[in-house]
Design a protein around this motif. Structure first.
Motif: not given
Length: 325
Positions: A119-127
């Motif tokens: 899940e996390v690799p789909k999001l940018k750091l702020d997201d």
């Protein structure tokens, strides 16, 4: 031959070993000759000595497992996430929880790693910071589907900490500080603008009031002069003599006021005995010239309007004469 007291002691030991207690919010697995026999709940329980044995105890209370995971975001920033998983053994499925999984904590940890790293690799750091609850819900959903078959119920999953790389964290702090400095500068500029506008309005109001005061002062002076001339006319002094007397009086009053100041640097020119008379003569000459100019302009305007009316009167006659020819 075995002494009787030994037999009695063995009997007492066997009798006492037949009883055992189960604590609240826990369950005991009883096996008979190595095979599952029964599940005993809290309270005083009885088993057959030597034949039955306690295989294990299962905790039915809510437990928490903290998992620390390092993964990468969509914008290639490595972060460490701390995921807290709250779970418990379903009371009706103690058998599956005890016999199907030998190391349940390791199994839960593996599922948490799998979901978070998906899940996390789909999001940018702020997201990741803004949508951490969505990641926690995804972890809980996957864990429930996987662990319910083993008798474990996932109560909740929480992402309690997000720790980016130290360099990224410092950069984020600098961005935040710069943004706050920008906001502070904007507020300071706005405050400065308000002060300048307020000062300008105050100065404008001061000038307006000053001008109004000067106008009122001059109006009162003019009214006083008119009254003075009227008073002098009543005692037989004509207007020209009265004006001369007023000018001379004000001239000497001004000289007296200047002389009363110790540190005055003002020089009044001209400053001769004939200054008042000359000033009066100049004023009378100016007024006379102004009146003459005004009368001349009025005469010129009247003559121009008269000529315009004559031209308008003569034009129809000429047109009629042309038509007759």
């Amino acid at each position: 031959m075995i002494p009787y007291y030994v037999i009695i002691a063995i009997f007492i030991i066997l009798f006492l070993s037949a009883f055992f207690t189960v604590k609240q919010q826990s369950a005991v697995i009883v096996e008979r000759f190595g095979k599952y026999n029964s599940i005993r709940q809290s309270g005083l329980q009885l088993k057959i000595p030597i034949i039955d044995r306690i295989a294990g105890r299962v905790n039915l209370r809510i437990q928490q497992l903290d998992v620390i995971i390092e993964t990468k975001t969509k914008d290639n920033v490595f972060v460490k996430l701390k995921v807290s998983v709250q779970f418990k053994v379903v009371q009706d499925r103690v058998y599956e929880a005890f016999y199907k999984l030998e190391y349940p904590h390791d199994q839960i940890t593996s599922y948490v790693f799998d979901v978070v790293r998906a899940e996390v690799p789909k999001l940018k750091l702020d997201d990741v910071f803004e949508r951490k609850d969505d990641v926690a819900v995804a972890v809980k959903r996957e864990l429930n589907e996987a662990m319910i078959a083993y008798g474990y119920d996932i109560i909740n999953t929480l992402i309690t900490d997000i720790d980016p790389d130290i360099q990224v964290k410092n950069a984020m702090n600098r961005i935040n500080a710069a943004d706050r400095e920008k906001t502070a500068a904007e507020y300071e500029a706005e405050a400065s603008r308000i002060r300048i506008v307020a000062k300008a309005k105050a100065e404008a109001e001061s000038k307006r009031l000053q001008g109004q005061g000067i106008a009122d002062q001059r109006r009162e002076i003019a009214r006083g002069l008119v009254e003075s001339v009227d008073v002098l006319n009543r005692v037989g002094i004509n207007s020209q003599e009265a004006s001369a007397l007023i000018v001379v009086t004000q001239h000497y009053d001004t000289l007296q006021a200047i002389g009363a100041e110790n540190n005055s640097n003002l020089i009044l020119l001209p400053n001769s005995p004939q200054a008042g008379s000359d000033m009066l003569n100049n004023m009378v000459a100016s007024f006379t010239a102004s009146n003459q100019v005004g009368e001349a302009m009025k005469s010129a305007g009247s003559a121009k309007r008269k000529d315009s009316r004559i031209d308008d009167f003569e034009k129809p006659s000429q047109d009629t004469y042309s038509d007759d020819i």
